[in-house]
Design an enzyme around this catalytic site. Structure first.
Site, mmCIF file in Angstrom:
data_model
loop_
_atom_site.group_PDB
_atom_site.id
_atom_site.type_symbol
_atom_site.label_atom_id
_atom_site.label_comp_id
_atom_site.label_asym_id
_atom_site.label_seq_id
_atom_site.Cartn_x
_atom_site.Cartn_y
_atom_site.Cartn_z
ATOM 1 N N SER A 24 -5.930 -36.706 -12.694
ATOM 2 C CA SER A 24 -6.312 -37.528 -13.844
ATOM 3 C C SER A 24 -6.467 -38.989 -13.418
ATOM 4 O O SER A 24 -5.750 -39.481 -12.563
ATOM 5 C CB SER A 24 -5.265 -37.410 -14.950
ATOM 6 O OG SER A 24 -3.984 -37.647 -14.427
ATOM 7 N N HIS A 55 -9.554 -33.271 -22.167
ATOM 8 C CA HIS A 55 -9.386 -32.743 -20.816
ATOM 9 C C HIS A 55 -10.579 -31.901 -20.372
ATOM 10 O O HIS A 55 -10.490 -31.189 -19.377
ATOM 11 C CB HIS A 55 -8.099 -31.921 -20.707
ATOM 12 C CG HIS A 55 -6.955 -32.692 -20.157
ATOM 13 N ND1 HIS A 55 -6.664 -32.757 -18.814
ATOM 14 C CD2 HIS A 55 -6.046 -33.474 -20.754
ATOM 15 C CE1 HIS A 55 -5.624 -33.528 -18.621
ATOM 16 N NE2 HIS A 55 -5.224 -33.980 -19.783
ATOM 17 N N HIS A 82 -3.817 -26.671 -15.510
ATOM 18 C CA HIS A 82 -2.391 -26.636 -15.180
ATOM 19 C C HIS A 82 -1.723 -25.422 -15.827
ATOM 20 O O HIS A 82 -2.095 -25.015 -16.919
ATOM 21 C CB HIS A 82 -1.678 -27.891 -15.701
ATOM 22 C CG HIS A 82 -2.222 -29.180 -15.171
ATOM 23 N ND1 HIS A 82 -3.265 -29.845 -15.774
ATOM 24 C CD2 HIS A 82 -1.861 -29.931 -14.104
ATOM 25 C CE1 HIS A 82 -3.533 -30.950 -15.094
ATOM 26 N NE2 HIS A 82 -2.699 -31.029 -14.074
ATOM 27 N N TYR A 84 1.143 -25.499 -17.163
ATOM 28 C CA TYR A 84 1.840 -25.927 -18.389
ATOM 29 C C TYR A 84 0.914 -25.974 -19.596
ATOM 30 O O TYR A 84 1.380 -26.042 -20.731
ATOM 31 C CB TYR A 84 2.543 -27.282 -18.183
ATOM 32 C CG TYR A 84 1.640 -28.471 -17.935
ATOM 33 C CD1 TYR A 84 0.856 -29.005 -18.959
ATOM 34 C CD2 TYR A 84 1.583 -29.079 -16.692
ATOM 35 C CE1 TYR A 84 0.024 -30.089 -18.736
ATOM 36 C CE2 TYR A 84 0.772 -30.164 -16.458
ATOM 37 C CZ TYR A 84 -0.003 -30.673 -17.479
ATOM 38 O OH TYR A 84 -0.824 -31.740 -17.256
ATOM 39 N N GLU A 85 -0.383 -25.918 -19.372
ATOM 40 C CA GLU A 85 -1.314 -25.866 -20.502
ATOM 41 C C GLU A 85 -1.413 -24.447 -21.068
ATOM 42 O O GLU A 85 -2.058 -24.228 -22.092
ATOM 43 C CB GLU A 85 -2.702 -26.338 -20.064
ATOM 44 C CG GLU A 85 -2.735 -27.815 -19.682
ATOM 45 C CD GLU A 85 -4.082 -28.248 -19.121
ATOM 46 O OE1 GLU A 85 -4.890 -28.763 -19.903
ATOM 47 O OE2 GLU A 85 -4.304 -28.048 -17.914
ATOM 48 N N ALA A 112 -1.215 -36.845 -9.268
ATOM 49 C CA ALA A 112 -0.191 -37.846 -9.542
ATOM 50 C C ALA A 112 1.152 -37.175 -9.344
ATOM 51 O O ALA A 112 1.301 -35.986 -9.629
ATOM 52 C CB ALA A 112 -0.317 -38.355 -10.968
ATOM 53 N N MET A 210 3.236 -31.319 -10.976
ATOM 54 C CA MET A 210 3.046 -30.100 -11.775
ATOM 55 C C MET A 210 1.713 -29.408 -11.472
ATOM 56 O O MET A 210 1.185 -28.669 -12.304
ATOM 57 C CB MET A 210 3.104 -30.434 -13.271
ATOM 58 C CG MET A 210 4.367 -31.168 -13.705
ATOM 59 S SD MET A 210 4.266 -31.681 -15.421
ATOM 60 C CE MET A 210 5.680 -32.804 -15.542
ATOM 61 N N SER A 211 1.184 -29.631 -10.284
ATOM 62 C CA SER A 211 -0.115 -29.029 -9.953
ATOM 63 C C SER A 211 -0.151 -28.657 -8.473
ATOM 64 O O SER A 211 0.884 -28.555 -7.823
ATOM 65 C CB SER A 211 -1.245 -30.013 -10.301
ATOM 66 O OG SER A 211 -1.209 -31.132 -9.442
ATOM 67 N N ASN A 234 5.280 -42.940 -10.420
ATOM 68 C CA ASN A 234 6.593 -43.324 -10.940
ATOM 69 C C ASN A 234 7.662 -42.861 -9.964
ATOM 70 O O ASN A 234 7.440 -41.909 -9.213
ATOM 71 C CB ASN A 234 6.844 -42.665 -12.311
ATOM 72 C CG ASN A 234 6.731 -41.144 -12.226
ATOM 73 O OD1 ASN A 234 5.621 -40.598 -12.183
ATOM 74 N ND2 ASN A 234 7.865 -40.472 -12.155
ATOM 75 N N HIS A 246 4.703 -40.725 -20.054
ATOM 76 C CA HIS A 246 3.374 -40.339 -19.603
ATOM 77 C C HIS A 246 2.445 -41.546 -19.609
ATOM 78 O O HIS A 246 1.597 -41.694 -18.720
ATOM 79 C CB HIS A 246 2.824 -39.228 -20.500
ATOM 80 C CG HIS A 246 1.493 -38.700 -20.071
ATOM 81 N ND1 HIS A 246 1.266 -38.192 -18.805
ATOM 82 C CD2 HIS A 246 0.306 -38.618 -20.716
ATOM 83 C CE1 HIS A 246 0.004 -37.814 -18.701
ATOM 84 N NE2 HIS A 246 -0.598 -38.073 -19.850
HETATM 85 N N1 HPA Z 1 7.379 -35.371 -12.233
HETATM 86 C C1 HPA Z 1 6.469 -34.382 -12.320
HETATM 87 N N2 HPA Z 1 5.172 -34.594 -12.362
HETATM 88 C C2 HPA Z 1 4.736 -35.867 -12.293
HETATM 89 C C3 HPA Z 1 5.624 -36.941 -12.221
HETATM 90 C C4 HPA Z 1 7.021 -36.678 -12.185
HETATM 91 O O1 HPA Z 1 7.862 -37.582 -12.110
HETATM 92 N N3 HPA Z 1 4.872 -38.074 -12.194
HETATM 93 C C5 HPA Z 1 3.563 -37.682 -12.244
HETATM 94 N N4 HPA Z 1 3.479 -36.344 -12.311
#
Ligand code: HPA
Length: 277
Positions: A24, A55, A82, A84-85, A112, A210-211, A234, A246
Site C-alpha cells: 500500500s 482496495h 491478504h 485477513y481480508e 509495510a 501480514m503479507s 512503525n 493504521h
Molecule cells: N505488525 C504487523 N503488520 C504491520 C505492522 C506491524 O507492526 N506495521 C505494518 N504492517
C-alpha cells in the site's frame, strides 16, 4: 488462469520477465511506467473479487526507465490480497501464479512492516533474507497441480541471495541505506501484542507483517526468484512506548514512498540485465 494469461497477452505485446507486487502507498510506481496497459483485477478471470473499499487493485504492464536510462519491462500488481481480508490462501497467491504464467521469472514483493530489530528506525528499508510463516496457512495445501511445480518445494533460499546482492548494489549507487532481516508473517488484522513481539524477537524475526510469505511460497514452487523489500512503518508493538495506529503506518509509508520507489526503480533494470537462472 490460462484464460487470464491469454486475455492479458491480447492487450499488450510486452512480455515481462520481471514482476512487482506493490504494498500500500506505492501505487505511484505503477503510474510512472510508459507504454502501460492497466487491467483492473475485476476484469481478470481467476483473480478474487475485491470486497474491501478503496482496495480495488489492477495489473499494470509497462516499461520502466525511459529517457536514456536502462529500461525494463515489468508486470506490476498494484494492490494485493491478504488472508485477513477473508481470502483463501489460494486466492492470496492467484496474482503471483498469474505472473508466473505470463512468463515472469523474478518477482519483487514489497510491503509495510513493523520493526523488531532495534537497528531499524521508522522509515528503514529492509531486504527480506528469510521468513517465518506464522499465518497458519499455506497456499500449496490441497491437491497439487504438478504444472505449477513440486509437491514439496525447497525453501532453503526462498529469497534469492543473488537478487539481494543486486539490490544492495543498486542501493549503494543511489546512496540509500538498506538493511537485511527475517520477516515474520502474522495473520492479522489486529497488530501483535508486546508479548507476541518478544516471542518473535526470540525466534529470530527482525520484521513483522501480514503479507508476502504465502506469495513467496507460491513463487518458489513455480521456481521464480523472489526479492522481498519491507518498509518499516512503525516500531513493533511495545517497542516505542506508543500505541500502533493504521493511520500512522500509512503516514510513514507515504513519507518513505518516494525513496522506496527510487530504490525499486534502481533495482528493476538490474534484474532484467542480470542472467536469469
Ligand atoms: N505488525 C504487523 N503488520 C504491520 C505492522 C506491524 O507492526 N506495521 C505494518 N504492517
Amino acid at each position: 488462469m490460462r484464460d487470464a494469461a491469454r486475455l492479458i497477452e491480447s492487450k499488450t505485446s510486452i512480455r515481462p520477465k520481471v514482476g512487482v507486487v506493490l504494498g500500500s502507498g506505492l501505487g505511484a510506481f505503477a503510474d510512472s511506467l510508459i507504454r502501460s496497459v492497466k487491467i483492473p483485477y475485476s476484469e481478470i478471470p481467476g483473480l478474487p473479487v475485491s470486497t474491501a473499499i478503496g482496495h480495488a487493485g489492477q495489473l499494470v504492464i509497462g516499461t520502466q526507465g525511459a529517457n536514456g536510462k536502462a529500461a525494463v519491462d515489468v508486470a506490476v500488481m498494484s494492490g494485493r490480497f491478504h488472508l485477513y481480508e477473508g481470502y483463501t490462501p489460494q486466492q492470496v497467491v492467484a496474482g503471483i501464479r498469474l505472473l508466473g504464467q505470463l512468463g515472469v521469472r523474478r518477482v519483487v514483493l514489497t510491503n509495510a512492516a513493523g520493526g523488531i530489530n532495534p537497528d531499524y528506525a521508522e522509515g528503514a528499508l529492509v531486504l527480506i533474507s528469510d521468513h517465518i510463516n506464522l499465518q497458519g496457512a499455506n497456499p500449496l495445501v490441497g491437491v497439487n497441480n504438478p504444472e505449477l511445480g513440486p509437491r514439496f518445494p525447497d525453501m532453503t533460499e526462498a529469497y534469492s541471495a543473488g537478487l539481494r546482492q543486486i539490490a544492495r548494489d543498486a542501493a549503494a549507487e543511489l546512496e540509500i541505506e538498506i538493511f537485511e532481516g527475517v520477516y515474520a508473517a502474522m495473520l492479522g488484522p489486529s497488530y501483535e501484542t508486546p508479548a507476541e513481539i518478544r516471542f518473535l524477537k526470540t525466534i529470530g524475526a527482525d520484521l513483522v507483517g501480514m503479507s508476502t510469505a504465502l506469495e513467496t511460497i507460491a513463487a518458489n514452487q513455480m521456481n521464480m526468484e523472489v526479492l522481498g523489500i519491507s518498509c518499516v512503518t512503525n516500531l513493533a508493538a511495545g517497542l516505542s512506548g506508543r500505541k500502533l495506529s493504521h493511520a500512522e503506518v500509512l503516514e510513514i509509508g507515504r513519507r518513505v514512498a518516494s525513496t522506496f520507489i527510487k530504490l525499486l526503480s534502481g533495482i528493476l533494470p538490474r534484474l532484467d540485465s542480470a542472467d536469469i537462472a
